[in-house]
Enzyme design. Sequence first.
Site, short mmCIF file in Angstrom:
data_model
loop_
_atom_site.label_atom_id
_atom_site.label_comp_id
_atom_site.label_asym_id
_atom_site.label_seq_id
_atom_site.Cartn_x
_atom_site.Cartn_y
_atom_site.Cartn_z
N THR A 323 -14.72 -0.07 -13.20
CA THR A 323 -13.53 0.16 -12.22
C THR A 323 -12.26 -0.43 -12.91
O THR A 323 -12.49 -1.12 -14.00
CB THR A 323 -13.61 -0.88 -10.95
OG1 THR A 323 -13.79 -2.05 -11.52
CG2 THR A 323 -14.91 -0.33 -10.24
N ASP A 324 -11.03 -0.23 -12.75
CA ASP A 324 -9.69 -0.86 -13.21
C ASP A 324 -10.13 -2.42 -12.65
O ASP A 324 -10.91 -2.81 -11.66
CB ASP A 324 -8.55 -0.36 -12.69
CG ASP A 324 -7.42 -0.84 -13.83
OD1 ASP A 324 -7.62 -1.54 -14.45
OD2 ASP A 324 -6.28 -0.11 -13.57
N ALA A 325 -9.34 -3.39 -13.03
CA ALA A 325 -9.64 -4.51 -12.82
C ALA A 325 -9.32 -4.86 -11.20
O ALA A 325 -8.54 -4.52 -10.46
CB ALA A 325 -8.62 -5.63 -13.46
N LEU A 326 -10.49 -5.63 -10.71
CA LEU A 326 -10.80 -5.59 -9.19
C LEU A 326 -9.64 -7.05 -8.61
O LEU A 326 -9.52 -7.14 -7.53
CB LEU A 326 -12.15 -6.01 -8.79
CG LEU A 326 -12.92 -4.62 -8.96
CD1 LEU A 326 -14.38 -4.84 -8.29
CD2 LEU A 326 -12.42 -3.42 -8.15
#
Length: 620
Positions: A323-326
């Site tokens: 994921t991109d940064a959560l």
Amino acid sequence: MRLLPLLVKFLPYTFLLILCMLMLPSAYANQISQHEQIKQSVGQKIILDFRFYCDDGTSSKACKKPVTMLPDALKDLLVTHNIGGVILFSENIKNNKQLIELNYAMQQAMAKAKLPPLFIAVDQEGGRVARLPSSMLTPFPGNLAIGASYYQHGTAFAENVAKGIGSSLSSLGINTNFAPSVDINSEPKNPVINVRSFGETPSDVAVLGQSFVDGLQSSGVISAIKHFPGHGDTQTDSHTGLPNVKHSKAQALKGDLLPFSRIISGGNPPGMLMSAHIQYPSLDSTTVKDKQGRVMTIPATLSRKILHDVLRNELGYKGVVVTDALDMAGIAKYFSPEDAMIKAYQAGADIALMPFTIRTPQDIKMFNALMGKVSERINNGELSSIQLATSLQRIALLKAKFNVNSYSEKALSWWLSDVDNNAKKTRNIQIEKALSKAAITTLFGAKKLPVTQKTWLALMPDALRCLALEKSLSSIAPNIGMGCMPLTKLPNKATFEYALKQADLLIVGDISPQHAVYEMKGFDNEEALAARAPLGDVHNFIKSALQQAKKQGLSTVLVPLRMPYMAKEMQPHTDIAIATFSYNVDSEVYSPIFDALVETLLGLNRPNDYVPVQWNGASE
């Protein structure tokens, strides 16, 4: 059968344990609880950031003490939870020796505990996204500059820049690079992608993206292409909000998805692929409730239709999805860390990037609790055992394929002596200079080059860009006089008019979208920063300055340093427009971009005439 050696290599690790648990549940349950085993497995599916850490009572939000050495508390956290990876930021990086020793300490902690080695990752795209200081690794001009060079130089710069980045990262113990961005920058007002894109022609982006992947991975560094399914046509930054892309499925296949599709099906697919925190209703219009109970279209990062049905089934991607940064607002504003992790895993993400911010001992306690809750939900069936095992298998195979192993003492000694290799650094600087020259593009007015005036007045976006232009001009043409006025705070009208009367050439530099204060590197004073003008006011001043210069009979040059779109509005008042697609200047005020600009103005460098995005003006 080709996967067997890789599987054998990772037999001691958690991947095997989870498979054993699935195949022999009753026997394994006697040794370790299923809940604890799942917790260890979840750890492999996380990449954390250790940007800051304070153990002196400082609050989490106030903590700004960079992690440049591994504290015992963070070492224990890595081992206790069998964490899969760590992402580094500029705050973690001081110099070669320090960075190598930090990476070595983290890997050794895992090795001594007989746990899998870490993904040690960084965002080193090049251009404006570069975590390593230029003294360690030159940033290069960036992807849009590479895109500008494509029709004259093909994929040479994409591959050579990536190899330069990859070989340097590998020497420093970094094995994963969240690059390249293969988004199609088709929205002029895009605040976050712009020069991080190779351009807006999908087929060109695909070719350049594949070459960049090849260059990184041939250097032993895992490439993570991003941001799937495409962040290019947005006017919202997912760091601060949740963009919505309104393309049809047919448009997506021909546009945003095309680079991902072609790179995935190429001969050297990327080891990782990063999801985007965007809504893409034509790919998934499913609605969910956010943490406030409001109904919303599901973001791509949490969408099984996008990450599994489209990415896995339609495009055939078999690698690791991260994921991109959560902790970005595109997710964190709407979902708790616990829900974000569960939904991302259910969607098909293998790794949750930065799902929880750890800055203090209290944060570690809260993270421990989070891991317990996520593991309990998985144990209760919110993620199937087959999906968990398959995901762990992908992670284990990728670590084995790229030999993501802890350092030996011998290797550490070799790296410490090798990273200062002058030949490598010199080659990277040569590539940077060559690309800076190749990327310089005339938008219009090419026939009016070179300029012959001997007294220049420049307006630049900030003090650092002023100093860089002055330094380049004085080293290349010391016989030419120049004064420069920064536009951080708009100049006094009388002062500008007086300066204009002393000049015979006006050069105006622009950075659109407006750059961040940290990119000024402290060269502007506090008063100027406090009175910083909005971009609209800057553009109004630029137009007025160009008009006034033309009335006085001066020649005028417009230099879009970032995106070229504003050149259309300024064309009636400008003789020459030159795009650089990069505005990098280091803290030592060195900039090959400004060297290339001065050389182009003086006829010492032949400019390019290919623009990788449509700026809608007329060439002359």
